[in-house]
Design an enzyme around this catalytic site. Sequence first.
Site, PDB file in Angstrom:
ATOM      1  N   ARG A 237       1.395   7.427   6.022  1.00  0.00           N
ATOM      2  CA  ARG A 237       1.886   7.863   7.549  1.00  0.00           C
ATOM      3  C   ARG A 237       2.364   9.134   7.743  1.00  0.00           C
ATOM      4  O   ARG A 237       1.877   9.753   8.789  1.00  0.00           O
ATOM      5  CB  ARG A 237       3.119   6.767   7.589  1.00  0.00           C
ATOM      6  CG  ARG A 237       2.758   5.432   7.742  1.00  0.00           C
ATOM      7  CD  ARG A 237       3.784   4.546   8.723  1.00  0.00           C
ATOM      8  NE  ARG A 237       4.621   3.949   7.823  1.00  0.00           N
ATOM      9  CZ  ARG A 237       4.765   2.695   7.185  1.00  0.00           C
ATOM     10  NH1 ARG A 237       4.011   1.881   7.580  1.00  0.00           N
ATOM     11  NH2 ARG A 237       5.750   2.119   6.312  1.00  0.00           N
ATOM     12  N   PHE A 253      -4.783  -2.500  13.566  1.00  0.00           N
ATOM     13  CA  PHE A 253      -3.943  -3.355  12.559  1.00  0.00           C
ATOM     14  C   PHE A 253      -2.613  -2.543  12.432  1.00  0.00           C
ATOM     15  O   PHE A 253      -2.200  -2.180  11.228  1.00  0.00           O
ATOM     16  CB  PHE A 253      -4.626  -3.441  11.172  1.00  0.00           C
ATOM     17  CG  PHE A 253      -5.892  -3.673  11.316  1.00  0.00           C
ATOM     18  CD1 PHE A 253      -6.334  -5.319  11.326  1.00  0.00           C
ATOM     19  CD2 PHE A 253      -7.269  -3.092  11.043  1.00  0.00           C
ATOM     20  CE1 PHE A 253      -7.700  -5.804  11.378  1.00  0.00           C
ATOM     21  CE2 PHE A 253      -8.676  -3.413  11.201  1.00  0.00           C
ATOM     22  CZ  PHE A 253      -8.734  -4.847  11.222  1.00  0.00           C
ATOM     23  N   ASP A 275      -3.125  -4.700  17.415  1.00  0.00           N
ATOM     24  CA  ASP A 275      -2.928  -5.943  16.406  1.00  0.00           C
ATOM     25  C   ASP A 275      -3.122  -7.253  17.067  1.00  0.00           C
ATOM     26  O   ASP A 275      -2.801  -7.275  18.174  1.00  0.00           O
ATOM     27  CB  ASP A 275      -1.392  -5.690  15.808  1.00  0.00           C
ATOM     28  CG  ASP A 275      -1.348  -6.502  14.535  1.00  0.00           C
ATOM     29  OD1 ASP A 275      -1.132  -5.786  13.633  1.00  0.00           O
ATOM     30  OD2 ASP A 275      -1.435  -7.826  14.596  1.00  0.00           O
ATOM     31  N   ALA A 305      -9.589  -6.808  16.181  1.00  0.00           N
ATOM     32  CA  ALA A 305      -9.991  -5.586  15.837  1.00  0.00           C
ATOM     33  C   ALA A 305     -11.408  -5.532  16.440  1.00  0.00           C
ATOM     34  O   ALA A 305     -11.892  -4.361  16.953  1.00  0.00           O
ATOM     35  CB  ALA A 305      -9.799  -5.249  14.399  1.00  0.00           C
ATOM     36  N   ASP A 325      -5.900  -0.085   9.266  1.00  0.00           N
ATOM     37  CA  ASP A 325      -5.408  -0.631   7.755  1.00  0.00           C
ATOM     38  C   ASP A 325      -5.142  -2.188   7.915  1.00  0.00           C
ATOM     39  O   ASP A 325      -4.291  -2.784   8.455  1.00  0.00           O
ATOM     40  CB  ASP A 325      -3.700  -0.275   7.807  1.00  0.00           C
ATOM     41  CG  ASP A 325      -2.878  -0.449   6.805  1.00  0.00           C
ATOM     42  OD1 ASP A 325      -3.369  -0.804   5.702  1.00  0.00           O
ATOM     43  OD2 ASP A 325      -1.630  -0.661   6.925  1.00  0.00           O
ATOM     44  N   CYS A 365      -6.226  -3.014   1.130  1.00  0.00           N
ATOM     45  CA  CYS A 365      -4.993  -3.406   0.012  1.00  0.00           C
ATOM     46  C   CYS A 365      -5.407  -4.473  -0.774  1.00  0.00           C
ATOM     47  O   CYS A 365      -4.495  -5.313  -1.140  1.00  0.00           O
ATOM     48  CB  CYS A 365      -3.874  -3.754   1.119  1.00  0.00           C
ATOM     49  SG  CYS A 365      -4.011  -4.960   2.216  1.00  0.00           S
TER      50      CYS A 365
END
Length: 421
Positions: A237, A253, A275, A305, A325, A365
């Site tokens: 960030r 996201f 989101d 998205a 993300d 992730c």
Amino acid sequence: MTTIFLKPHKEESLKRFHPWVFSGAIGRVLLDTTHKGDAPEEGELVAVYSAANEVLGVGHWQVGSIAVRILAFGVEQLPKDFWRERIRAAYRVRQTLGLADVQRDNVQSTKENNTFRLIHGEGDFLPGLIVDVYAETAVIQAHSVGMHVCRKEIAEAILAEVPQVQNIYYKSDDTLPFKAPIEGEKTGWLVESQKTASLKDKSRSDEFWSVENGLQFRIDWLRGQKTGFFIDQRENRALVERYANGKDVLNMFCYTGGFSLYALRGGAKTVDSVDVSQKAIDLVNVNVAKNFPAATNHTAVAADAFEYLSAQKAQGRTYDLIILDPPAFAKHRDAVKNALRGYQRINAKAIEMIRPGGILFTFSCSQAVDKEAFRLAVFSAAAQVGRKVRILHQLHQPQDHPINIYHPEGEYLKGLVLFVE
Ligand code: SAH
């Protein structure tokens, strides 16, 4: 105590400090006399020996392909003060990182940071345990029944070792194996201070604020995802802040708006936060209002998205900087193929909408998708769209999410910053 003997030659990985014993490596189980059934109980402490009777370690028994997660190597019982020592060692690392020098009396007023991950499972030699600290509150998440059984000892050790912590919340309803026989509550306060005790509605955690790099975030661990916040993107960030000046930014996201706040502070011309969760969007708006009460250049939208990007593209919308993300597209190994297709699709959609000379921050992730596979998916996306793309940064999880060198599986977050012509 129950004792586990491995099959011959199955002790090698344990001797190299890898903390998992797979069920296929077990030769013989010697139950202690208190057992009624014919197998160890999920969550109980067991001692592990090689076939040749060498002591290898002690750990938590669990049902599944990983049968034991070792807590301490080379001993047959947990040392006295085990929890306090492990937590003290983890806290010391966070102090070394400059993340945790806040004391009890100034935890609220800190201008810099009072938010960090205290325990990152195997990365802090405590397999199955996650602890995040938000100002005066620690949130504990157990991923194994063994850690659930020990939750009160863990809470006591945190309270004794981490000066800024005054409240401890336990949140494990989504992370414990759902078939396991579990005694006791999976969520709730383990330690309360006057402040939490005086809350009229015990289920409210929305009066709590946390500071990350000088920005304030309302952390709702109760209704929020995971422990309430994604601490793992702190450094990334901060990098967005460096690139944001004068740009039209899309934070896709966005969850509670972490990247959006940094982009605003970095001087972005406009920031759109998107989101699928309306609750997340409500939190983004609260966080923007708290940090930038006069901002008129931020918009938050609850949308899917893929649908959002398609709709914006149809209207000819473009951006200078996009952040992608997404949640883990692959939760398991067998989902990797589909996940890679998902990463390719979403990245292609984003790259298409970037103005020439613009930047894409793109992340995965999913632990099961490694760096190379992710990079290949993004490469395929760039090629599909036919844009010239260069890699400016290769990003990863921050230092308070350490990777135990003997347990490379602990590496999960990866990202690329792309320059798109
Ligand atoms: N970037 C965030 C963390 C993102 S977590 C941060 O810095 O804190 C992933 C987010 O993706 C979650 O908030 C989830 O609600 C959202 N999400 C999941 N599926 C989505 C979809 N199809 N479209 C848009 N958002 C989605």
